[in-house]
Design a protein around this motif. Structure first.
Motif, mmCIF file in Angstrom:
data_model
loop_
_atom_site.group_PDB
_atom_site.id
_atom_site.type_symbol
_atom_site.label_atom_id
_atom_site.label_comp_id
_atom_site.label_asym_id
_atom_site.label_seq_id
_atom_site.Cartn_x
_atom_site.Cartn_y
_atom_site.Cartn_z
ATOM 1 N N PRO A 10 44.744 21.650 43.455
ATOM 2 C CA PRO A 10 43.530 21.281 42.720
ATOM 3 C C PRO A 10 43.023 22.448 41.866
ATOM 4 O O PRO A 10 43.505 23.578 41.990
ATOM 5 N N LEU A 11 42.055 22.135 41.045
ATOM 6 C CA LEU A 11 41.463 23.140 40.156
ATOM 7 C C LEU A 11 40.979 24.342 40.955
ATOM 8 O O LEU A 11 40.288 24.206 41.955
ATOM 9 N N ASP A 12 41.352 25.522 40.467
ATOM 10 C CA ASP A 12 40.964 26.749 41.151
ATOM 11 C C ASP A 12 40.573 27.783 40.091
ATOM 12 O O ASP A 12 41.386 28.103 39.215
ATOM 13 N N PRO A 13 39.347 28.312 40.187
ATOM 14 C CA PRO A 13 38.889 29.231 39.132
ATOM 15 C C PRO A 13 39.622 30.572 39.142
ATOM 16 O O PRO A 13 39.487 31.360 38.209
ATOM 17 N N LYS A 14 40.388 30.834 40.195
ATOM 18 C CA LYS A 14 41.003 32.162 40.298
ATOM 19 C C LYS A 14 41.988 32.444 39.160
ATOM 20 O O LYS A 14 42.199 33.586 38.775
ATOM 21 N N HIS A 15 42.569 31.394 38.617
ATOM 22 C CA HIS A 15 43.522 31.594 37.509
ATOM 23 C C HIS A 15 42.816 32.147 36.271
ATOM 24 O O HIS A 15 43.300 33.075 35.634
ATOM 25 N N LEU A 16 41.658 31.569 35.971
ATOM 26 C CA LEU A 16 40.907 32.053 34.813
ATOM 27 C C LEU A 16 40.393 33.464 35.065
ATOM 28 O O LEU A 16 40.459 34.333 34.179
ATOM 29 N N VAL A 17 39.903 33.699 36.279
ATOM 30 C CA VAL A 17 39.392 35.031 36.616
ATOM 31 C C VAL A 17 40.509 36.070 36.491
ATOM 32 O O VAL A 17 40.323 37.129 35.877
ATOM 33 N N ALA A 18 41.690 35.746 37.029
ATOM 34 C CA ALA A 18 42.809 36.695 36.972
ATOM 35 C C ALA A 18 43.221 36.962 35.526
ATOM 36 O O ALA A 18 43.469 38.103 35.124
ATOM 37 N N TYR A 19 43.286 35.878 34.741
ATOM 38 C CA TYR A 19 43.669 35.997 33.323
ATOM 39 C C TYR A 19 42.687 36.901 32.576
ATOM 40 O O TYR A 19 43.083 37.825 31.862
ATOM 41 N N LEU A 20 41.388 36.631 32.764
ATOM 42 C CA LEU A 20 40.377 37.400 32.033
ATOM 43 C C LEU A 20 40.350 38.853 32.517
ATOM 44 O O LEU A 20 40.226 39.783 31.708
ATOM 45 N N SER A 21 40.453 39.055 33.836
ATOM 46 C CA SER A 21 40.417 40.415 34.383
ATOM 47 C C SER A 21 41.563 41.244 33.827
ATOM 48 O O SER A 21 41.381 42.378 33.380
ATOM 49 N N LYS A 22 42.745 40.644 33.850
ATOM 50 C CA LYS A 22 43.923 41.381 33.398
ATOM 51 C C LYS A 22 43.807 41.709 31.910
ATOM 52 O O LYS A 22 44.008 42.851 31.479
ATOM 53 N N LYS A 23 43.466 40.691 31.133
ATOM 54 C CA LYS A 23 43.409 40.873 29.682
ATOM 55 C C LYS A 23 42.365 41.918 29.295
ATOM 56 O O LYS A 23 42.651 42.836 28.516
ATOM 57 N N TYR A 24 41.168 41.814 29.868
ATOM 58 C CA TYR A 24 40.090 42.686 29.417
ATOM 59 C C TYR A 24 40.101 44.050 30.098
ATOM 60 O O TYR A 24 39.571 45.011 29.550
#
Lengths: 505, 505
Positions: free
Chosen positions: A484-498
């Motif tokens: 199911p939808l899990d916000p951790k993917h967006l958090v990981a993506y943003l953390s890594k990128k920024y």
């Protein structure tokens, strides 16, 4: 299936086809209004739109349609339907009940109110006059509450509103995912703000030839696999995509002379919406399943292409040289400088100008306020103060007036409560899809770096696009990503990128 | 008027308004198809057009509409109607009877046949294969004869067809005016052909920048008084004008790189159609009277602006200098050379490429052939020979094959018999209106020479445009010029103009 069932099925499908034809005709009329229809034709055009909409509403709420639905929902009849037919019955029943539960007179009053309220909002925003708008907003909220009563409240009253835009989405689910997101993003945004390594953006502010911008936008669309024999790119004040049929999905953009990437990212965003609609399977054409499955999933596709791909380093490693060639002497910076300059994170007051990280905080604020209105009875009079408090808390900025605060968005004035979460859901879905794609599509980022974007479009077509509305958002995220939808993917993506861009420790 | 009559009037007017709304929506869909709709969307777009057209047909043939019409036609009721309402009842009755007299099944068969026949014609024209097209044409003629039987033949069978496009026009009238025209134009064309003073046209064949052509076309439209807030100019393969409402009248043109005036004259022509539709009185908006009164009168307005004004010496005395400036170094000729080069008369085989003089002979040939078909029973098999004989007799040229002969026009393949005369009627009406205008509008040609075109638009608005379909063609020509249609005005105009250009003694 007895003859009467077969007849019910045929009549049902013919009616759906006709509704779809009316939708398409109305789609052309709206597209035309937004891409250069002459001003003086507005009155009779509105009347034509009203006539067609009225007839379409009659078709979609007719007693006959109700009878065919009941006949097809009968256990034995339903079991004999194809998968597409079953889903069509389920979806049509949902829309049918929603429409027939509202007395026509009440709905007519509401349409008039919403139109007045939108006009009033426009004035109020221009003159920073929340008090003048407040009585209209109060009425729109009151009507919306009446609708919730007529439709029946789900787990909470606000759940009923959410379901309109993101079928199956609940307050319980959003509290979980937005809670997780907020907890991570607030400190991340603060760390970025205090970084000593702020990107240079000065080179972005020059005068860039519009026709060169347009040519580059068309080129990137073609690279993405946008089918120009099934669409066209025009200009409009507010960029949009409209899927009239998979064979005709049009997009618009807006060229800003002083910004070399604004129109481009807008085009990629709308192009992402368009790829979705252009690649729905033929079997769904002529049915109301021939569209994106929800606002959130749709937004995941526009934001995937705009942000995950279009604002990535591999993308610019491939395309920056070509962009430089189109603006000779104007972009004498390194690809790293260009990449970082296009990925600035900066807490701000205005949602539509926000970067891809803080954008989510703007949405969470609106989500929390909508819950307060419908689940806690917050009054229109309380909203400006609530708004300002939340901006201070989550973004560290406070509007100096309501025009740049609670009055900034059109949505509430027209009664679109429950819509805002779609935007952040789109970001979360996109990051989660991207993680699966990285695992399944070997050499994913090498493809991007080589300008080989078609395998990405192909993967998305096979896993998402082709199903249209045949799968619900929850079914889709589960079938594609296995969970199911899990916000951790967006958090990981943003953390890594920024962390990289801002050199956070 | 008793309550039931008032109710009948209200229901009648609401239905007319709704029919007009559907017409407008369909108008946008057709405009869109012809100005760049993506190829792959054609199938569902055709289906949408079919759905809307079907519903509009049902509205305009409903038994209720018949009952309201009957109620309003009752003597006392009719007398109490306003002038507009009376005309609306009369016109609607005519359309209603015409539609309901054809059995739906027969009409459906015919629509399918006409569509096949048009496709077959396109093939046949490309491959010069009249024999392949002949069976389709035979069937289209047979259906048209059935329709004449159902509608009832007027003075002659062909009269019934004429009335569709030019209400009230008859064979007796056309024989009179076309007879007079032919008798004068055949020797005039011959004299011109043998003149020693043929204009030079070599300077017209160069490469002319398209965007400069477009800018000049827009400039001339603005000079004519075309209202850009109630219209727009686009490009299409075949130029056309479409009046969606007086507030939205769109035109298209086609820019040819090697011809500096083709797009311009096309734009002025369509602009003339557009001025008519933009200036219909507000009281007719939302009624089916809100359009040109006939094909012939409409064509008189496009041809008046294109030929009488746009190809006149005073017009170029005013505008040639500006045209030269837009194409520096390309048009180093005198205004006289330019004027004469744009007014070449040359007997030719192809109607749509003909000059304003010989064009009428192309039309008279078609008129005479249509009479032979419907009044004398000429067979499809006979048409090529008949065609070639008439071209030899009237124009002194003979097609080397059917593709440049009897197969050149689309009209007959789709059953549009009775349409052709409109084009020459337009030329005759235009010349007759122009003679009256010269008398009534003091300094008419000085206005043109000064680029002061608005008084001309104003005169046309007051005398013609504003009435829309409130006056029949015959009423209009009589009320404006004080007498019935007379070909002598066109003959005098052409004789004077071309005697000067070709220095005939």
């Amino acid at each position: 299936m007895p003859a009467t069932k077969a007849e019910a099925l045929q009549s049902f499908k013919e009616t759906i086809r006709k509704i779809k034809s009316y939708e398409e005709a109305l789609g052309v009329l709206y597209w035309d209004l937004r891409t250069g229809a002459p001003r003086k034709g507005m009155d009779t055009r509105s009347e034509a739109i009203g006539a067609l909409s009225g007839d379409m509403f009659k078709l979609s709420t007719s007693p006959e349609l109700g009878e065919w639905l009941s006949a097809l929902e009968e256990k034995h009849a339903y079991a004999e339907l194809s998968e597409i037919e079953q889903r069509l019955v389920t979806e049509t029943r949902k829309d049918y009940d929603r429409s027939v539960l509202i007395p026509p007179q009440l709905y007519q009053e509401y349409v008039v109110l919403a139109s007045q309220s939108e006009s009033k909002w426009e004035e109020a925003k221009a003159s920073n006059d929340y008090a003048g708008f407040q009585p209209y907003l109060e009425k729109v909220i009151a009507y919306t509450n009446q609708f919730i009563d007529l439709w029946g409240a789900k787990a909470t009253r606000y759940d009923t509103l959410l379901d309109q835009y993101e079928p199956g989405m609940t307050v319980a689910e959003l509290d979980r995912v937005f809670g997780g997101l907020r907890a991570e993003l607030v400190p991340l945004a603060a760390a970025i703000a205090s970084s000593a390594h702020q990107p240079d953006t000065s080179f972005l502010r020059q005068s860039f030839d519009k026709s060169a911008q347009k040519a580059f936008s068309l080129y990137i669309l073609e690279q993405m696999g946008y089918d120009f024999s099934a669409g066209r790119l025009d200009e409009s004040v507010h960029p949009f995509a409209t899927g009239l049929s998979p064979g005709d999905v049009r997009i618009t953009t807006r060229y800003l002379e002083d910004d070399v990437t604004s129109a481009l990212f807008g085009t990629i965003h709308e192009g992402g919406h368009a790829l979705y609609e252009q690649n729905i399977m033929d079997e769904l054409i002529g049915t109301t399943l021939c569209t994106g499955t929800s606002m959130g999933i749709h937004e995941s596709q526009s934001r995937f292409w705009e942000n995950v791909i279009g604002r990535s380093r591999p993308f610019w490693n491939r395309y920056f040289g070509e962009l430089q060639q189109r603006f000779p002497g104007q972009l004498d910076v390194s690809v790293d400088q260009f990449y970082r300059g296009n990925n600035v994170v900066q807490p701000s007051l205005i949602r539509i100008e926000a970067d891809e990280l803080t954008y989510n905080l703007h949405i969470i604020i609106r989500y929390e306020m909508e819950k307060l209105i419908f689940n806690e009875g917050a009054k229109a009079a309380d909203l400006p103060a609530l708004w300002n408090d939340k901006y201070r808390e989550y973004l560290g900025v406070v509007p100096s007036n309501d025009a740049e605060g609670v009055l900034q968005d059109v949505h509430w004035s027209g009664g679109a409560f429950g819509y805002f979460p779609s935007y952040s859901l789109g970001n979360m879905y996109a990051a989660q899809f991207a993680d699966t794609m990285e695992q399944e599509l070997s050499g994913f980022w090498s493809h991007v770096e080589a300008g080989n974007l078609l395998p990405i479009k192909q993967w998305l077509t096979e896993r998402i696009y082709k199903y249209g509305k045949l799968r619900t958002p929850a079914e889709l995220i589960a079938s594609v990503t296995g969970k199911p939808l899990d916000p951790k993917h967006l958090v990981a993506y943003l953390s890594k990128k920024y962390s990289d861009i801002y050199r956070l420790s």
